[in-house]
Scaffold this motif. Structure first.
Motif, PDB file in Angstrom:
ATOM      1  N   MET A   1       0.846  -1.184   0.000  1.00 51.24           N
ATOM      2  CA  MET A   1       0.000   0.000   0.000  1.00 51.24           C
ATOM      3  C   MET A   1       0.884   1.237   0.000  1.00 51.24           C
ATOM      4  N   LYS A   2       0.482   2.215  -0.759  1.00 55.55           N
ATOM      5  CA  LYS A   2       1.256   3.450  -0.833  1.00 55.55           C
ATOM      6  C   LYS A   2       0.431   4.585  -0.244  1.00 55.55           C
ATOM      7  N   ASN A   3       0.900   5.166   0.880  1.00 55.34           N
ATOM      8  CA  ASN A   3       0.293   6.416   1.330  1.00 55.34           C
ATOM      9  C   ASN A   3       1.367   7.488   1.196  1.00 55.34           C
ATOM     10  N   ASP A   4       1.052   8.465   0.406  1.00 52.17           N
ATOM     11  CA  ASP A   4       1.990   9.566   0.208  1.00 52.17           C
ATOM     12  C   ASP A   4       1.941  10.556   1.358  1.00 52.17           C
ATOM     13  N   ILE A   5       0.877  10.515   2.137  1.00 51.87           N
ATOM     14  CA  ILE A   5       0.747  11.377   3.308  1.00 51.87           C
ATOM     15  C   ILE A   5       0.631  10.466   4.520  1.00 51.87           C
ATOM     16  N   TYR A   6       1.532  10.649   5.481  1.00 51.51           N
ATOM     17  CA  TYR A   6       1.510   9.821   6.681  1.00 51.51           C
ATOM     18  C   TYR A   6       2.089  10.626   7.833  1.00 51.51           C
ATOM     19  N   PRO A   7       1.735  10.269   9.070  1.00 55.31           N
ATOM     20  CA  PRO A   7       2.200  11.049  10.213  1.00 55.31           C
ATOM     21  C   PRO A   7       3.644  10.746  10.591  1.00 55.31           C
ATOM     22  N   CYS A   8       4.306  11.767  11.072  1.00 53.83           N
ATOM     23  CA  CYS A   8       5.625  11.652  11.681  1.00 53.83           C
ATOM     24  C   CYS A   8       5.428  11.940  13.168  1.00 53.83           C
ATOM     25  N   LEU A   9       5.725  10.965  13.990  1.00 56.91           N
ATOM     26  CA  LEU A   9       5.546  11.083  15.431  1.00 56.91           C
ATOM     27  C   LEU A   9       6.899  11.364  16.086  1.00 56.91           C
ATOM     28  N   TRP A  10       6.968  12.429  16.851  1.00 60.47           N
ATOM     29  CA  TRP A  10       8.215  12.928  17.432  1.00 60.47           C
ATOM     30  C   TRP A  10       8.442  12.306  18.806  1.00 60.47           C
ATOM     31  N   PHE A  11       9.564  11.660  18.985  1.00 66.47           N
ATOM     32  CA  PHE A  11       9.924  11.026  20.253  1.00 66.47           C
ATOM     33  C   PHE A  11      11.286  11.527  20.720  1.00 66.47           C
ATOM     34  N   ASN A  12      11.545  11.330  21.992  1.00 65.27           N
ATOM     35  CA  ASN A  12      12.822  11.708  22.585  1.00 65.27           C
ATOM     36  C   ASN A  12      13.628  10.431  22.839  1.00 65.27           C
ATOM     37  N   GLY A  13      14.221   9.894  21.761  1.00 67.24           N
ATOM     38  CA  GLY A  13      15.038   8.702  21.877  1.00 67.24           C
ATOM     39  C   GLY A  13      14.263   7.399  21.967  1.00 67.24           C
ATOM     40  N   ALA A  19       7.655   2.229  17.930  1.00 66.53           N
ATOM     41  CA  ALA A  19       7.226   1.466  16.755  1.00 66.53           C
ATOM     42  C   ALA A  19       6.984   0.004  17.137  1.00 66.53           C
ATOM     43  N   GLU A  20       7.860  -0.565  17.938  1.00 67.23           N
ATOM     44  CA  GLU A  20       7.680  -1.950  18.380  1.00 67.23           C
ATOM     45  C   GLU A  20       6.433  -2.088  19.258  1.00 67.23           C
ATOM     46  N   TYR A  21       6.196  -1.101  20.100  1.00 63.08           N
ATOM     47  CA  TYR A  21       5.009  -1.075  20.962  1.00 63.08           C
ATOM     48  C   TYR A  21       3.731  -1.088  20.111  1.00 63.08           C
ATOM     49  N   TYR A  22       3.644  -0.188  19.135  1.00 66.97           N
ATOM     50  CA  TYR A  22       2.447  -0.123  18.286  1.00 66.97           C
ATOM     51  C   TYR A  22       2.305  -1.386  17.433  1.00 66.97           C
ATOM     52  N   ILE A  25       0.632  -4.047  19.350  1.00 65.48           N
ATOM     53  CA  ILE A  25      -0.787  -3.839  19.652  1.00 65.48           C
ATOM     54  C   ILE A  25      -1.662  -4.075  18.430  1.00 65.48           C
ATOM     55  N   PHE A  26      -1.256  -3.513  17.300  1.00 66.23           N
ATOM     56  CA  PHE A  26      -2.102  -3.584  16.113  1.00 66.23           C
ATOM     57  C   PHE A  26      -1.802  -4.825  15.293  1.00 66.23           C
ATOM     58  N   LYS A  27      -2.857  -5.485  14.879  1.00 69.51           N
ATOM     59  CA  LYS A  27      -2.720  -6.651  14.020  1.00 69.51           C
ATOM     60  C   LYS A  27      -2.246  -6.176  12.641  1.00 69.51           C
ATOM     61  N   ASN A  28      -1.637  -7.040  11.913  1.00 72.15           N
ATOM     62  CA  ASN A  28      -1.132  -6.682  10.585  1.00 72.15           C
ATOM     63  C   ASN A  28      -0.186  -5.486  10.659  1.00 72.15           C
ATOM     64  N   ALA A  43       0.811  -0.253  10.166  1.00 72.60           N
ATOM     65  CA  ALA A  43      -0.208  -0.910  10.986  1.00 72.60           C
ATOM     66  C   ALA A  43      -1.534  -0.836  10.252  1.00 72.60           C
ATOM     67  N   ASN A  44      -2.119  -1.999  10.011  1.00 72.52           N
ATOM     68  CA  ASN A  44      -3.405  -2.083   9.312  1.00 72.52           C
ATOM     69  C   ASN A  44      -3.395  -1.295   8.003  1.00 72.52           C
ATOM     70  N   GLY A  45      -2.293  -1.346   7.300  1.00 71.98           N
ATOM     71  CA  GLY A  45      -2.185  -0.686   6.008  1.00 71.98           C
ATOM     72  C   GLY A  45      -1.837   0.787   6.053  1.00 71.98           C
TER      73      GLY A  45
END
Length: 141
Positions: A1-13, A19-22, A25-28, A43-45
């Motif tokens: 699947m190609k999404n040209d728009i996707y979120p960037c989530l900002w973390f502190n290290g 990413a492993e946590y999510y 939790i989410f199937k697929n 996650a889920n496409g």
């Protein structure tokens, strides 16, 4: 699947950890790529980028992710998984996960439950009193 728009989530290290946590939790779900600065996962496409950007920015409720659920069991699963390990319950189906990211865990049929003005008013009255949404209670409104 190609999404040209996707979120960037900002973390502190914690980009890889998040990413492993999510993905847990989410199937697929799977990690797509990872380096010390950026981890991308699907996650889920839907594609997400987790960035190790530093301590300057934190999540707020102004952005949340909606998880549309087909059953009470699914609502319970996502609610319990995302509030575990330091997550926080909020009102009306909203919560924050252990990283502070906001989520809305809602029944897929919420729109149809609220489509009739009178029933919709009763549904909203019930919904406003809940933290985790209880589908049978909303359906009986």
């Amino acid at each position: 699947m190609k999404n040209d728009i996707y979120p960037c989530l900002w973390f502190n290290g914690q980009a890889r950890e998040a990413a492993e946590y999510y993905c847990g939790i989410f199937k697929n779900a799977r990690i797509l790529d990872s380096n010390p600065i950026v981890t991308t996962f699907e996650a889920n496409g839907n594609r997400f980028m987790c960035l190790n950007g530093g301590p300057e920015f934190r999540f707020s409720e102004s952005v949340s992710f909606v998880v549309s659920c087909d059953s009470q069991e699914e609502i319970d699963y996502y609610w319990d998984a995302l509030t575990a390990d330091g997550g926080q319950e909020s009102q009306c189906g909203w919560l924050k996960d252990k990283f502070g990211l906001s989520w809305q865990i809602i029944p897929a049929m919420l729109g149809s439950l609220m489509s009739d003005p009178e029933k919709g008013r009763r549904v909203m009255e019930k919904l406003l009193k809940m933290k985790k949404l209880e589908l049978p209670v909303l359906q009986s409104a």
